[in-house]
Write a protein that holds these residues in place. Sequence first.
Motif, mmCIF file in Angstrom:
data_model
loop_
_atom_site.group_PDB
_atom_site.id
_atom_site.type_symbol
_atom_site.label_atom_id
_atom_site.label_comp_id
_atom_site.label_asym_id
_atom_site.label_seq_id
_atom_site.Cartn_x
_atom_site.Cartn_y
_atom_site.Cartn_z
ATOM 1 N N ALA A 426 45.555 40.266 36.250
ATOM 2 C CA ALA A 426 44.707 41.084 35.371
ATOM 3 C C ALA A 426 45.398 42.386 35.016
ATOM 4 O O ALA A 426 45.319 42.855 33.867
ATOM 5 C CB ALA A 426 43.367 41.350 36.055
ATOM 6 N N ALA A 427 46.093 42.994 35.981
ATOM 7 C CA ALA A 427 46.820 44.236 35.710
ATOM 8 C C ALA A 427 47.976 43.995 34.748
ATOM 9 O O ALA A 427 48.231 44.803 33.838
ATOM 10 C CB ALA A 427 47.327 44.835 37.025
ATOM 11 N N MET A 428 48.668 42.889 34.901
ATOM 12 C CA MET A 428 49.778 42.559 34.001
ATOM 13 C C MET A 428 49.290 42.313 32.583
ATOM 14 O O MET A 428 49.889 42.784 31.609
ATOM 15 C CB MET A 428 50.508 41.318 34.533
ATOM 16 C CG MET A 428 51.240 41.524 35.836
ATOM 17 S SD MET A 428 51.833 39.977 36.581
ATOM 18 C CE MET A 428 53.105 39.484 35.413
ATOM 19 N N SER A 430 46.386 43.257 31.176
ATOM 20 C CA SER A 430 45.623 44.355 30.559
ATOM 21 C C SER A 430 46.401 45.657 30.453
ATOM 22 O O SER A 430 46.077 46.502 29.618
ATOM 23 C CB SER A 430 44.352 44.609 31.379
ATOM 24 O OG SER A 430 44.678 45.177 32.641
ATOM 25 N N GLY A 431 47.409 45.831 31.301
ATOM 26 C CA GLY A 431 48.116 47.108 31.354
ATOM 27 C C GLY A 431 47.303 48.207 31.999
ATOM 28 O O GLY A 431 47.652 49.388 31.898
ATOM 29 N N LYS A 432 46.221 47.844 32.692
ATOM 30 C CA LYS A 432 45.327 48.847 33.278
ATOM 31 C C LYS A 432 45.234 48.681 34.787
ATOM 32 O O LYS A 432 45.668 47.677 35.357
ATOM 33 C CB LYS A 432 43.928 48.727 32.655
ATOM 34 C CG LYS A 432 43.909 49.015 31.161
ATOM 35 C CD LYS A 432 42.505 48.882 30.597
ATOM 36 C CE LYS A 432 42.490 49.193 29.102
ATOM 37 N NZ LYS A 432 41.118 49.072 28.530
ATOM 38 N N LYS A 433 44.656 49.699 35.423
ATOM 39 C CA LYS A 433 44.396 49.625 36.859
ATOM 40 C C LYS A 433 43.283 48.611 37.103
ATOM 41 O O LYS A 433 42.284 48.560 36.381
ATOM 42 C CB LYS A 433 43.977 51.003 37.375
ATOM 43 C CG LYS A 433 43.637 51.051 38.850
ATOM 44 C CD LYS A 433 43.236 52.469 39.258
ATOM 45 C CE LYS A 433 42.822 52.544 40.711
ATOM 46 N NZ LYS A 433 42.437 53.924 41.109
ATOM 47 N N VAL A 434 43.469 47.806 38.150
ATOM 48 C CA VAL A 434 42.507 46.746 38.459
ATOM 49 C C VAL A 434 42.000 46.917 39.886
ATOM 50 O O VAL A 434 42.776 47.158 40.819
ATOM 51 C CB VAL A 434 43.147 45.356 38.289
ATOM 52 C CG1 VAL A 434 42.223 44.252 38.808
ATOM 53 C CG2 VAL A 434 43.485 45.109 36.821
ATOM 54 N N THR A 435 40.704 46.805 40.060
ATOM 55 C CA THR A 435 40.074 46.809 41.375
ATOM 56 C C THR A 435 39.328 45.481 41.549
ATOM 57 O O THR A 435 39.494 44.561 40.747
ATOM 58 C CB THR A 435 39.132 48.009 41.545
ATOM 59 O OG1 THR A 435 38.128 47.966 40.509
ATOM 60 C CG2 THR A 435 39.895 49.325 41.424
ATOM 61 N N PHE A 436 38.490 45.420 42.579
ATOM 62 C CA PHE A 436 37.804 44.162 42.853
ATOM 63 C C PHE A 436 36.379 44.448 43.286
ATOM 64 O O PHE A 436 36.121 45.395 44.036
ATOM 65 C CB PHE A 436 38.528 43.387 43.963
ATOM 66 C CG PHE A 436 38.093 41.959 44.088
ATOM 67 C CD1 PHE A 436 38.531 40.995 43.202
ATOM 68 C CD2 PHE A 436 37.231 41.570 45.114
ATOM 69 C CE1 PHE A 436 38.133 39.669 43.317
ATOM 70 C CE2 PHE A 436 36.827 40.241 45.244
ATOM 71 C CZ PHE A 436 37.283 39.291 44.332
ATOM 72 N N ASP A 437 35.443 43.651 42.771
ATOM 73 C CA ASP A 437 34.036 43.761 43.131
ATOM 74 C C ASP A 437 33.717 42.665 44.136
ATOM 75 O O ASP A 437 33.650 41.482 43.781
ATOM 76 C CB ASP A 437 33.174 43.611 41.872
ATOM 77 C CG ASP A 437 31.690 43.871 42.131
ATOM 78 O OD1 ASP A 437 31.187 43.423 43.179
ATOM 79 O OD2 ASP A 437 31.043 44.486 41.269
ATOM 80 N N ASP A 438 33.515 43.045 45.402
ATOM 81 C CA ASP A 438 33.257 42.048 46.439
ATOM 82 C C ASP A 438 31.897 41.380 46.275
ATOM 83 O O ASP A 438 31.720 40.235 46.710
ATOM 84 C CB ASP A 438 33.354 42.702 47.825
ATOM 85 C CG ASP A 438 34.802 43.032 48.183
ATOM 86 O OD1 ASP A 438 35.652 42.141 48.099
ATOM 87 O OD2 ASP A 438 35.061 44.197 48.547
ATOM 88 N N GLY A 439 30.945 42.068 45.662
ATOM 89 C CA GLY A 439 29.646 41.476 45.429
ATOM 90 C C GLY A 439 29.718 40.340 44.425
ATOM 91 O O GLY A 439 29.168 39.254 44.650
#
Length: 446
Positions: A426-428, A430-439
């Motif tokens: 996703a980071a590659m 989008s070119g953006k910072k990616v996090t994760f939603d555990d829910g």
Amino acid sequence: MSEPKMPRREFLKDAAAGVGGVALSALPAASYARILGANRRVRVGVVGFSDRFRQALLPAFAAVAKEHNFEIVAVSDIWNRRRDEGVAQIETATGARPQPFRNNEEMYDARVTDAVMISTPDFLHGYHGVEAIQAGQDAYIEKPLAHTMENALAIRDALKGSDRIVQIGTQRRSAANYQMANEYLRSGKFGDIVMAEMTWNVNQPGRWRRPELVASIKEEDTDWKRFLGNLPYEPWDPRKYLEYRLFWPYSSGIPDQWMVHQLDTVHWFTDLPRPRSVVANGGVYLWKDGRMNWDTATIVFDYGPLDDPSRGFQVVYASRMTNSAGGTKELYYSNGGMLNLDTNEITPTGGLTEAAAAAMGMQAHQLPAMKLSDAVPPETAANTGADSSTTAHVRNWMECVRKRKQPNAGIEAGYNHSVALCMTIAAMHSGKKVTFDDGRQDVVIE
């Protein structure tokens, strides 16, 4: 991120019912229990006679099969050439001639196997893993387990409530030096990890290219629709079939193939399930051969307790296919020095010196220089021969199938590296910072 999507319920429903319209029914536990006796042969099917299977898994299997009474009895491959090669080369390596099958459905319907080894293209590992579990098979599944959250969740859900034994092919977890590193880091003698640097550099224009095979294969020699699995249909493309590592969504290239191996050690050594965030940069800088996936990538991960942002460390993963300087390395740093998993040494490199510490009224922090084997009792290091990590990993899987216990790289290890991989992709893209939603169990592009 642009990725192929299929509702997870549909995927699981299709897998349970039999992809391609052929029913897959789980074997009763009572019938499977018969194979657990020491004298009962475990019958193995090969799902995909790939280069990885030919070059590494088959020699590893042949080296340890007799001691555990395992035998390859079937090979399933949708390409007639690979199927024929598989039969011949497996017989040469093991002395037993396997039965050929045109696809997994035929093999599972024949009920000739108790377990399978899956080494199909990257995007199919989780998909074929679900098929295997639903067919009542134990499985050795090559990495990455999955590079979409749909497939990662589908195979984890398929295994819930099942007694199948699944080993993921991140073989560092069975390698003697990595096991020693894990024990050493957990001892507390190294101190807190403050940084990890990982590289995987090659200079091979032909890496992942198969021009002669691309020129020779014909669509009628294989089953293109089955190859696509749960991806949307697109017209036949021999390059995507044979050089899939160069093209998304069949693979992400560098992260699917190499990064997963190295990042998995971070999860293992620290018990952290995933990175907190990922950013990536790179591109196709030199090999302008029509590929979509990058030939150069630098990916930065923030790791630490998910509930405590004040603690943590950074992992920098850099890989290029355009210059091999630096090779393959994994370097872990603490305030006192470095653990080098290339040389298997612990050194005070970069540790807090006496002069720098005294200037701040602190104590110097310098790790003693030693071999990793000196830091951990040598009996943990076993000689497992050529390609020792893969051989040890296959042996561990066989032992766990026999004893019905969890292997070194079980489903959670595979799921966790899949989450990190999906965040990276996703980071590659989008070119953006990616996090994760555990829910939601999904990536978040910020």
